[in-house]
Design an enzyme around this catalytic site. Sequence first.
Site, PDB file in Angstrom:
ATOM      1  CB  CYS A   1       3.778  -2.848  -3.372  1.00 21.41           C
ATOM      2  SG  CYS A   1       3.091  -1.519  -4.384  1.00 21.41           S
TER       3      CYS A   1
ATOM      4  CB  CYS B   1       1.124  -0.803  -1.970  1.00 18.97           C
ATOM      5  SG  CYS B   1       0.951  -1.692  -3.524  1.00 18.97           S
TER       6      CYS B   1
END
Length: 303
Positions: free
Chosen positions: A39, A42
Amino acid sequence: MATLGLSDGDKASVEAFRRDVVEPSHTQLVIVDFWAEWCGPCKQLAPVMEKVCADYASKGVKLVKINVDEDKFIAAQFRVQSIPTVYAVFQGQPVADLSQARTEGQFKQYLDQLLSQLPIESEEKAQAQEIAPLIAMGEEMLADGEHERALSVFEQIAQMAPDNAEVASGRARALVALERVDEAEAALDALPSEAAKDSHVEQARAAIALARNARPVADLSAVQARVAADPDDHEARFELATGLMGNGDRDGAADALLEIVRRDRDWNEGAARTQLLTLFGAVGLEDPWVAAQRRRLSQILFS
């Protein structure tokens, strides 16, 4: 979370969640960050969140990261649909979804709001309770004119809480009262940015501004005679107010400044009103005397 029928891996995840999130959340605010290695957002968010939570650790904030690929059961319990997903957990329950926060300022705004509403236990709160009576003692000494003793008290508290804005304000105002204005200003300038924005520090800065503009005057009879001879001599009345402030006569100074506002509120680009507000700030906006003078000012402005 019940563990009956779960795999050994899921049971381990549940036990880790209880240990790392649920139990600490009884007294702390636990920020749970659901993320994954693949991700990109993230990874961009992680350093911001880690910095903010580290800054707020003394306030009772703890960060726990949960990898959704490794702890699928926990992610499913929180119904995580996309990542990053960030929840604030208190007493075992999610109390806020912080997933929309992306900047340091946004995270701090969310946390400040939650911390003001929840009974979080923290080092900061415990310390505040410990030093509150000492601060009250120092403020009482300042009010009674015991400036040296007040300074000594505030300097002792500062050793316990060097970045506390209320303590820094008391120490600076004691230094101002002892005519050590430059030292007071330097002490405030050395505070961390967040403490420097505190209302207590603003009060101390107002006291410094007042001290620089208002010096004690041994004999005010000449300027008093000028005001008596010409009540519309606003420059003389302003000089009188400044001298009265320097001599510690805040009632007389307020009377003189309010009279200027009453006669000509726009005189010298509103200098009298500006000086009044500086005086109010130096005394403290919560002080009953300031509230009374504000009412007088409002009556003049809106009558």
